[in-house]
Every structure is written in C-alpha cells, then in structure tokens.
Design an enzyme around this catalytic site. Structure first.
Site, mmCIF file in Angstrom:
data_model
loop_
_atom_site.group_PDB
_atom_site.id
_atom_site.type_symbol
_atom_site.label_atom_id
_atom_site.label_comp_id
_atom_site.label_asym_id
_atom_site.label_seq_id
_atom_site.Cartn_x
_atom_site.Cartn_y
_atom_site.Cartn_z
ATOM 1 N N HIS A 210 1.327 -0.945 0.004
ATOM 2 C CA HIS A 210 -0.178 0.055 -0.258
ATOM 3 C C HIS A 210 0.823 1.272 0.597
ATOM 4 C CE1 HIS A 210 -2.260 3.458 2.617
ATOM 5 N NE2 HIS A 210 -2.611 2.912 1.373
ATOM 6 N N ASP B 164 -4.451 3.880 -4.595
ATOM 7 C CA ASP B 164 -4.546 4.340 -3.172
ATOM 8 C C ASP B 164 -5.839 5.129 -2.632
ATOM 9 O OD1 ASP B 164 -3.838 5.592 -1.308
ATOM 10 O OD2 ASP B 164 -1.890 5.186 -0.789
ATOM 11 N N TYR C 169 10.523 13.152 -12.274
ATOM 12 C CA TYR C 169 12.041 12.228 -12.823
ATOM 13 C C TYR C 169 12.096 11.857 -10.544
ATOM 14 C CZ TYR C 169 12.326 13.262 -17.295
ATOM 15 O OH TYR C 169 12.955 13.595 -18.662
#
Length: 140
Positions: free
Chosen positions: A22, A64, A111
C-alpha cells in the site's frame, strides 16, 4: 498460465505488482522515458502502449484511496500542447477504479519521484508526455 490475469502482464511485472505494498508507486514510462537512469528496477514492455498497460495493471491492483493523488502525469514543458493520451488515461482509470485522484508533476520532479518508485515499466508508448505514476492501494 494464470486465469483472469491480462495476458500482456509479463511474469516479471505480475511479480513486481504482487510485491508492492500500500502506497508503493510504479511508473509507466513512454518510449522516450529514461527508465534505466531513473530506477534500478526496470521492466521492459516493448511494443505495449501506455493505455493497454494502465488498463491491465488496474485490473489487478487498486488505487490508493488515502493519497492526495493516486495517478500522476508528467506536466508538459515549453508550451507543448496537452497530449491527447491524457484523456485516454483518465478514461481508462475511471473504467477500472472509481477512486481516481489525478495530479500533475513537473518534469524533473517526476524524474525524482521515479527514482523512488518501486519500479519503472519501459513501455513502447510513442506518445510524448505519456508517463504516469500509479500509487497502489489496499486490497480488501
């Protein structure tokens, strides 16, 4: 062979998705994304587009529900136009999970986040700015 698992999910990708907990994040990088220089765990998915990968992944993991954003896209730079694939991504997510919380991330911040992701999938997606971060939720 497994029943009910989208066939384009490789055994390596299924293993990674199962290992994730999670709140862990996985990146789908487009064909131009510097996958190997942004994460040590890179899964090759050459020839597979971003929409197909996103759809297949969301068939086996939830988003989530506690995070501010559970799907994050790389912002465009230098006045580049909004990529049409973003609408396809949003539609695909909504078809698989009603808990979409879409966020945008500046290119270099994206990034940096990819470096911390559980893994990066190097897809064959040719659309530019077709990079997406998925935050895994709780399986109930």
């Amino acid at each position: 062979m497994l029943k009910g698992v989208p066939k384009l999910l490789s055994p390596e990708l299924i293993k990674v998705l199962a290992e994730m907990g999670h709140g862990d994040e996985i990146v789908i990088g487009d064909a131009n994304f510097p996958a190997c220089s942004n994460n040590d765990k890179v899964i090759r998915a050459d020839g597979i587009g971003g929409v197909a990968l996103l759809d297949a992944i969301l068939k086996v993991i939830p988003l989530d529900t506690y995070a501010e954003y559970n799907i994050m896209l790389m912002e465009t730079t230098n006045g580049d136009p909004t990529p049409t694939i973003w609408a396809e991504y949003e539609k695909t997510v909504k078809e698989n999970d009603p808990n979409l919380r879409l966020g945008m991330i500046e290119r270099y911040a994206f990034y940096d986040r990819a470096k911390k992701a559980y893994a990066v999938i190097a897809s064959g997606e040719e659309a530019i700015y077709a990079n997406v971060i998925i935050k895994k939720g709780v399986i109930k």
